[in-house]
Design a protein around this motif. Structure first.
Motif, PDB file in Angstrom:
ATOM      1  N   VAL A  12      13.474  51.220  30.841  1.00  0.00           N
ATOM      2  CA  VAL A  12      14.653  52.079  30.946  1.00  0.00           C
ATOM      3  C   VAL A  12      14.477  53.095  32.072  1.00  0.00           C
ATOM      4  CG1 VAL A  12      15.965  53.886  29.771  1.00  0.00           C
ATOM      5  CG2 VAL A  12      15.392  51.773  28.564  1.00  0.00           C
ATOM      6  N   LEU A  13      13.315  53.715  32.154  1.00  0.00           N
ATOM      7  CA  LEU A  13      13.078  54.723  33.191  1.00  0.00           C
ATOM      8  C   LEU A  13      13.010  54.099  34.582  1.00  0.00           C
ATOM      9  CD1 LEU A  13      10.549  56.903  31.203  1.00  0.00           C
ATOM     10  CD2 LEU A  13      12.808  57.626  32.009  1.00  0.00           C
ATOM     11  N   ASN A  14      12.449  52.900  34.673  1.00  0.00           N
ATOM     12  CA  ASN A  14      12.435  52.210  35.958  1.00  0.00           C
ATOM     13  C   ASN A  14      13.865  51.896  36.410  1.00  0.00           C
ATOM     14  OD1 ASN A  14      11.068  50.650  38.159  1.00  0.00           O
ATOM     15  ND2 ASN A  14      12.044  48.931  37.147  1.00  0.00           N
ATOM     16  N   ALA A  15      14.704  51.443  35.467  1.00  0.00           N
ATOM     17  CA  ALA A  15      16.107  51.166  35.792  1.00  0.00           C
ATOM     18  C   ALA A  15      16.838  52.447  36.199  1.00  0.00           C
ATOM     19  CB  ALA A  15      16.801  50.511  34.597  1.00  0.00           C
ATOM     20  N   ALA A  16      16.559  53.542  35.494  1.00  0.00           N
ATOM     21  CA  ALA A  16      17.188  54.819  35.839  1.00  0.00           C
ATOM     22  C   ALA A  16      16.792  55.259  37.247  1.00  0.00           C
ATOM     23  CB  ALA A  16      16.794  55.885  34.817  1.00  0.00           C
ATOM     24  N   LEU A  17      15.552  55.011  37.616  1.00  0.00           N
ATOM     25  CA  LEU A  17      15.071  55.368  38.953  1.00  0.00           C
ATOM     26  C   LEU A  17      15.823  54.589  40.029  1.00  0.00           C
ATOM     27  CD1 LEU A  17      12.951  57.070  40.446  1.00  0.00           C
ATOM     28  CD2 LEU A  17      11.320  55.218  40.067  1.00  0.00           C
ATOM     29  N   TRP A  18      15.972  53.286  39.823  1.00  0.00           N
ATOM     30  CA  TRP A  18      16.702  52.458  40.787  1.00  0.00           C
ATOM     31  C   TRP A  18      18.179  52.854  40.846  1.00  0.00           C
ATOM     32  CZ3 TRP A  18      15.910  49.107  44.635  1.00  0.00           C
ATOM     33  CH2 TRP A  18      14.629  48.589  44.819  1.00  0.00           C
ATOM     34  N   CYS A  19      18.788  53.104  39.686  1.00  0.00           N
ATOM     35  CA  CYS A  19      20.207  53.466  39.672  1.00  0.00           C
ATOM     36  C   CYS A  19      20.445  54.791  40.386  1.00  0.00           C
ATOM     37  CB  CYS A  19      20.723  53.536  38.233  1.00  0.00           C
ATOM     38  SG  CYS A  19      20.874  51.916  37.428  1.00  0.00           S
ATOM     39  N   TYR A  20      19.558  55.761  40.159  1.00  0.00           N
ATOM     40  CA  TYR A  20      19.709  57.032  40.865  1.00  0.00           C
ATOM     41  C   TYR A  20      19.580  56.835  42.376  1.00  0.00           C
ATOM     42  CZ  TYR A  20      18.540  61.403  43.073  1.00  0.00           C
ATOM     43  OH  TYR A  20      18.516  62.454  43.951  1.00  0.00           O
ATOM     44  N   ALA A  21      18.544  56.108  42.795  1.00  0.00           N
ATOM     45  CA  ALA A  21      18.325  55.905  44.231  1.00  0.00           C
ATOM     46  C   ALA A  21      19.481  55.133  44.864  1.00  0.00           C
ATOM     47  CB  ALA A  21      17.010  55.164  44.457  1.00  0.00           C
ATOM     48  N   ALA A  22      20.077  54.200  44.106  1.00  0.00           N
ATOM     49  CA  ALA A  22      21.194  53.426  44.633  1.00  0.00           C
ATOM     50  C   ALA A  22      22.455  54.270  44.767  1.00  0.00           C
ATOM     51  CB  ALA A  22      21.475  52.220  43.726  1.00  0.00           C
ATOM     52  N   ALA A  23      22.649  55.211  43.840  1.00  0.00           N
ATOM     53  CA  ALA A  23      23.901  55.974  43.807  1.00  0.00           C
ATOM     54  C   ALA A  23      23.859  57.265  44.604  1.00  0.00           C
ATOM     55  CB  ALA A  23      24.264  56.292  42.350  1.00  0.00           C
ATOM     56  N   ALA A  24      22.691  57.920  44.677  1.00  0.00           N
ATOM     57  CA  ALA A  24      22.608  59.237  45.316  1.00  0.00           C
ATOM     58  C   ALA A  24      22.732  59.105  46.838  1.00  0.00           C
ATOM     59  CB  ALA A  24      21.298  59.918  44.950  1.00  0.00           C
ATOM     60  N   PRO A  25      23.610  59.862  47.454  1.00  0.00           N
ATOM     61  CA  PRO A  25      23.778  59.764  48.906  1.00  0.00           C
ATOM     62  C   PRO A  25      22.511  60.190  49.649  1.00  0.00           C
ATOM     63  CG  PRO A  25      25.626  60.918  47.893  1.00  0.00           C
ATOM     64  CD  PRO A  25      24.566  60.791  46.838  1.00  0.00           C
ATOM     65  N   GLY A  26      22.116  59.406  50.629  1.00  0.00           N
ATOM     66  CA  GLY A  26      21.020  59.773  51.510  1.00  0.00           C
ATOM     67  C   GLY A  26      19.631  59.565  50.962  1.00  0.00           C
ATOM     68  N   VAL A  27      19.494  59.077  49.725  1.00  0.00           N
ATOM     69  CA  VAL A  27      18.155  58.870  49.169  1.00  0.00           C
ATOM     70  C   VAL A  27      17.530  57.606  49.737  1.00  0.00           C
ATOM     71  CG1 VAL A  27      16.841  58.404  47.063  1.00  0.00           C
ATOM     72  CG2 VAL A  27      18.557  60.206  47.083  1.00  0.00           C
ATOM     73  N   MET A  28      18.308  56.526  49.776  1.00  0.00           N
ATOM     74  CA  MET A  28      17.821  55.301  50.414  1.00  0.00           C
ATOM     75  C   MET A  28      18.191  55.300  51.893  1.00  0.00           C
ATOM     76  SD  MET A  28      18.186  51.980  47.968  1.00  0.00           S
ATOM     77  CE  MET A  28      17.254  51.800  46.460  1.00  0.00           C
ATOM     78  N   ARG A  29      17.438  54.530  52.644  1.00  0.00           N
ATOM     79  CA  ARG A  29      17.724  54.398  54.064  1.00  0.00           C
ATOM     80  C   ARG A  29      19.096  53.762  54.261  1.00  0.00           C
ATOM     81  NH1 ARG A  29      13.228  54.949  57.406  1.00  0.00           N
ATOM     82  NH2 ARG A  29      14.268  53.679  58.986  1.00  0.00           N
ATOM     83  N   ALA A  30      19.763  54.149  55.347  1.00  0.00           N
ATOM     84  CA  ALA A  30      21.125  53.684  55.595  1.00  0.00           C
ATOM     85  C   ALA A  30      21.198  52.177  55.777  1.00  0.00           C
ATOM     86  CB  ALA A  30      21.688  54.385  56.838  1.00  0.00           C
ATOM     87  N   GLU A  31      20.084  51.559  56.214  1.00  0.00           N
ATOM     88  CA  GLU A  31      20.096  50.109  56.446  1.00  0.00           C
ATOM     89  C   GLU A  31      20.133  49.301  55.148  1.00  0.00           C
ATOM     90  OE1 GLU A  31      17.145  51.870  59.521  1.00  0.00           O
ATOM     91  OE2 GLU A  31      17.889  52.299  57.497  1.00  0.00           O
ATOM     92  N   VAL A  32      19.796  49.924  54.031  1.00  0.00           N
ATOM     93  CA  VAL A  32      19.786  49.213  52.744  1.00  0.00           C
ATOM     94  C   VAL A  32      21.225  49.061  52.262  1.00  0.00           C
ATOM     95  CG1 VAL A  32      18.882  49.154  50.399  1.00  0.00           C
ATOM     96  CG2 VAL A  32      17.555  50.237  52.219  1.00  0.00           C
ATOM     97  N   THR A  33      21.676  47.831  52.133  1.00  0.00           N
ATOM     98  CA  THR A  33      23.070  47.588  51.784  1.00  0.00           C
ATOM     99  C   THR A  33      23.359  47.950  50.327  1.00  0.00           C
ATOM    100  OG1 THR A  33      22.674  45.296  51.105  1.00  0.00           O
ATOM    101  CG2 THR A  33      23.164  45.690  53.448  1.00  0.00           C
ATOM    102  N   ALA A  34      24.611  48.270  50.071  1.00  0.00           N
ATOM    103  CA  ALA A  34      25.025  48.565  48.695  1.00  0.00           C
ATOM    104  C   ALA A  34      24.827  47.348  47.806  1.00  0.00           C
ATOM    105  CB  ALA A  34      26.477  49.013  48.671  1.00  0.00           C
ATOM    106  N   GLU A  35      25.037  46.169  48.361  1.00  0.00           N
ATOM    107  CA  GLU A  35      24.838  44.941  47.590  1.00  0.00           C
ATOM    108  C   GLU A  35      23.393  44.825  47.104  1.00  0.00           C
ATOM    109  OE1 GLU A  35      24.496  40.208  48.558  1.00  0.00           O
ATOM    110  OE2 GLU A  35      26.103  41.321  49.565  1.00  0.00           O
ATOM    111  N   TYR A  36      22.434  45.076  48.004  1.00  0.00           N
ATOM    112  CA  TYR A  36      21.026  44.998  47.619  1.00  0.00           C
ATOM    113  C   TYR A  36      20.689  46.089  46.608  1.00  0.00           C
ATOM    114  CZ  TYR A  36      15.958  44.992  47.824  1.00  0.00           C
ATOM    115  OH  TYR A  36      14.627  44.947  47.479  1.00  0.00           O
ATOM    116  N   ARG A  37      21.156  47.302  46.857  1.00  0.00           N
ATOM    117  CA  ARG A  37      20.836  48.426  45.964  1.00  0.00           C
ATOM    118  C   ARG A  37      21.235  48.129  44.523  1.00  0.00           C
ATOM    119  NH1 ARG A  37      22.334  53.972  49.239  1.00  0.00           N
ATOM    120  NH2 ARG A  37      21.774  53.252  51.328  1.00  0.00           N
TER     121      ARG A  37
END
Length: 231
Positions: free
Chosen positions: A137-162
């Motif tokens: 659950v915590l691992n999923a929460a970490l990925w979901c936050y990184a996917a949704a929060a602006p500027g946390v992931m690099r711009a090259e990472v597509t929304a589809e991949y996130r």
């Protein structure tokens, strides 16, 4: 984020602090993953005064099986963490908090192995499954936050991949949550078919759904841009 931290770097304070936060979080993560696998192995206790190797294997079969599963699951979480941090652009306080929470759950995995070894099959399995489910659950929460929060992931990472990775990370808790409620005698009849379904959804169905969704979004954005550009 650059090379590992060194006092010999020549950079501004803001860049140095960002790299410091990134490097330290990765170092802590790798250390806890390594310690968790080591401590889980220590929960396998060899019996006294047994000369026949087959009897030794029978005596340690439950903790050994729990350790093998634990090692595989910890490896999955470590690979997930590695893949995530390879795509991180900046470390935020929520990202740090979620990472620490997940590492806390990972550090409890040896407790789950000890439960299998010392509290009987059913009670031990509940302890073990709750620990693994919490990690998932915590691992999923970490990925979901990184996917949704602006500027946390690099711009090259597509929304589809996130979002493919974020939603796919829910597979692990889905596999362990039934172990908290399903009777031990019926567990294999529930978990094994569920594992097959989850694997197919994660590997086949989810990527296709995300591909279609974001292709439709891109198409809609192109139409809107064309309408705005028309005289």
């Amino acid at each position: 984020m650059g090379e590992p931290e060194s006092l010999a770097t020549d950079e501004g304070l803001a860049k140095h602090l960002a790299r410091h936060a990134y490097d330290r979080l990765i170092m802590l993560s790798d250390g806890i993953f390594a310690i968790a696998t080591t401590l889980a192995a220590l929960e396998i206790k060899l019996p006294d005064r047994i000369d026949d190797p087959s009897e030794v294997l029978i005596a340690i079969r439950r903790p050994l099986a729990a350790y093998i599963i634990s090692f595989a699951v910890i490896a999955v979480f470590w690979l997930s963490s590695r893949d995530l941090f390879a795509r991180i652009a900046r470390v935020t306080r929520p990202l740090t908090a979620l990472t620490l929470a997940m590492l806390f759950a990972v550090s409890l995995i040896p407790l789950g192995v000890a439960g299998i070894a010392g509290h009987g099959p059913e009670a031990g399995l509940r302890i073990y499954a709750s620990t693994m489910a919490a990690c998932g659950v915590l691992n999923a929460a970490l990925w979901c936050y990184a996917a949704a929060a602006p500027g946390v992931m690099r711009a090259e990472v597509t929304a589809e991949y996130r979002w493919t990775r974020a939603l796919g990370s829910l597979a692990m808790p889905l596999l362990f949550l039934p172990m908290l409620v399903v009777p031990l005698a019926s567990l294999s009849m529930v978990v094994l078919p569920l594992a097959v379904v989850v694997a197919v959804v994660r590997r086949r169905v989810l990527p296709r759904l995300m591909r279609r969704k974001f292709a439709a979004d891109r198409s809609s954005e192109s139409v809107d841009a064309g309408v705005r550009a028309s005289p």
